[in-house]
Design a protein around this motif. Structure first.
Motif, short mmCIF file in Angstrom:
data_model
loop_
_atom_site.label_atom_id
_atom_site.label_comp_id
_atom_site.label_asym_id
_atom_site.label_seq_id
_atom_site.Cartn_x
_atom_site.Cartn_y
_atom_site.Cartn_z
N ASP A 135 0.85 -1.20 0.00
CA ASP A 135 0.00 0.00 0.00
C ASP A 135 0.88 1.25 0.00
OD1 ASP A 135 -1.96 1.88 0.23
OD2 ASP A 135 -2.89 1.04 2.04
N PRO A 136 1.43 1.66 -1.15
CA PRO A 136 2.33 2.83 -1.20
C PRO A 136 1.69 4.10 -0.68
CG PRO A 136 2.42 1.57 -3.25
CD PRO A 136 1.27 1.01 -2.46
N GLY A 137 0.39 4.27 -0.93
CA GLY A 137 -0.27 5.49 -0.43
C GLY A 137 -0.25 5.56 1.08
N ALA A 138 -0.58 4.46 1.72
CA ALA A 138 -0.54 4.43 3.19
C ALA A 138 0.88 4.64 3.69
CB ALA A 138 -1.10 3.11 3.70
N ALA A 139 1.87 4.10 2.93
CA ALA A 139 3.27 4.27 3.34
C ALA A 139 3.67 5.74 3.29
CB ALA A 139 4.19 3.44 2.46
#
Length: 440
Positions: free
Chosen positions: A284-288
């Motif tokens: 989940d790059p966005g959450a990262a």
């Protein structure tokens, strides 16, 4: 400005102020010596008579009251002599401590207590032996005044002395010649010598008599006073050392608590957030990215807290720009409006500036936390006693320096710097904190 061997020598004449001081001191010393001899005669007669009667009548018990009266009589003469010695020595002799019977003591108790007092016996010894220096001083003073006045006025009275054909004057005996003119010139010259040496001679014998009195009448008392002052200085130094250690320990505990409760917790959370972001990058790059952004915010807040803590250790603005700029910046950060009265002052010793800063900083912190004040006034004033720091608010009051209150550590810090901290804080009437710090 004459020149001697290539060096310029400046001759400074006696000014009118110094001349008047010399004549005034000459008068003081002369009257002290001239009155000293009759007082010495009276004192020795009364003291010796009283002591002899007291010792002789001891077998009849009545001797003890006689000795008691003689002791108090010697005390009276000693008190008078201390007052007379003051102008000669240029100091006020301290009144010594005399042993006293407790209130309600009986007749014999009140009689015996003064007889066990060492200073009372020293007063009696002075009364008995003061005739020796008084006689010597009196002889010199009378001789020198007579020589000076008689010699300088020879021309006025020489004619009145009858002289027979077989009478030889001193100049003739010394082979200087015979005749009225020679005699007058010789006597006037002697008078001039006596006049020129009058002040040092009179001053010397007056000091001889005065120092004898001082040694017996206040020497022990002055020694006790010096010992007392030395003990006070020692106790004050010990108190400052204890206060410094206590203040340092308090500051370290507070710093440790603040780091543990603030930056340390944020750093732990920052490490956890970065670890979570590392796991989120693959799934989940966005959450990262959101987690990293939150970690950046945590980093900024941690830096702000560290800067705030560093201001409590050694604020850079205080080191670089001085106390005035540091207190102005401190007032600007206060959540309670601050009215500053800061005079133009030069840079002070580092420990003084640091202590003043901490006094104001801690006081403003307490005002913001506890006082519910609408305004606080901070004033600095330099006086002969040192730097006076005043912090006054219009809050609810109730502050105290008692152990367990927040100002205890601040009082230790001020005491460690050699100063004193006082707090006036009646309920519902505001708080006034005053610190006085010595300036080296």
């Amino acid at each position: 400005m004459p020149s001697v061997n290539g060096m310029t020598t400046t001759i400074t004449p006696l000014g009118p102020g110094r001349t008047s001081r010399i004549f005034r001191q000459l008068g003081i010393d002369t009257q002290y010596v001239l009155l000293g001899l009759p007082l010495s005669i009276i004192t020795i007669v009364l003291c010796v008579t009283g002591f002899s009667l007291g010792v002789g009548l001891m077998v009849l018990v009545i001797g003890f009251p006689v000795l008691f009266a003689t002791i108090f009589q010697a005390r009276g003469f000693a008190t008078l002599e201390r007052a007379r010695v003051g102008p000669v020595l240029g100091i006020d002799l301290p009144h010594p401590y005399y042993k006293k019977a407790k209130p309600g003591a009986g007749f014999w108790k009140r009689t015996f207590v003064p007889l066990t007092d060492g200073q009372s016996w020293l007063d009696l010894v002075h009364g008995v032996f003061r005739l020796i220096p008084s006689t010597v001083a009196f002889a010199f003073v009378v001789a020198w005044w007579a020589g000076a006045l008689g010699g300088l006025t020879t021309v006025l009275w020489d004619w009145s002395i009858p002289r027979g054909p077989d009478m030889h004057d001193l100049p003739e005996l010394l082979g200087l010649g015979r005749g009225t003119t020679v005699r007058i010139l010789f006597n006037t010259g002697l008078g001039l010598i006596f006049a020129l040496t009058l002040f040092p001679v009179v001053r010397g014998v007056a000091l001889l008599e005065a120092l004898f009195a001082r040694a017996l009448l206040s020497g022990v008392s002055e020694l006790r006073e010096r010992v007392y002052e030395a003990e006070r200085s020692r106790d004050r130094a010990r108190a400052q050392t204890t206060a410094a250690v206590s203040a340092e320990a308090t500051a370290l505990r507070r710093l440790e608590r603040d780091i543990h409760d603030g930056p340390q917790q944020r750093l732990v959370r920052l490490a956890m957030d970065l670890g979570r972001a590392d796991l989120q990058f693959d799934n989940d790059p966005g959450a990262a990215r959101a987690t990293v952004a939150e970690a950046l915010a945590q980093t900024r807040e941690t830096l702000e807290e560290l800067r705030a803590l560093s201001r409590g250790i050694a604020p850079p603005i205080l080191v670089d720009r001085g106390l005035r700029a540091a207190l102005t910046a401190l007032a600007a950060r206060s959540i309670v409006p601050v009215d500053l009265e800061l005079p133009e002052i030069d840079r002070l010793a580092e420990n003084v500036e640091t202590t003043v800063y901490f006094v104001v900083a801690e006081a403003l912190t307490n005002v913001a936390k506890h006082s519910h004040a609408s305004e606080v006034k901070v004033a600095l004033q330099r006086s002969v006693y040192g730097m006076l720091v005043t912090v006054e608010d219009d809050g609810v009051g109730g502050a105290s320096l008692a152990k367990g209150h927040g100002l205890t550590g601040l009082a230790d810090r001020v005491r460690a710097a050699g100063g004193e901290l006082t707090v006036t804080s009646p309920p519902d009437a505001g708080t006034k904190l005053v610190a006085i710090l010595p300036i080296p």
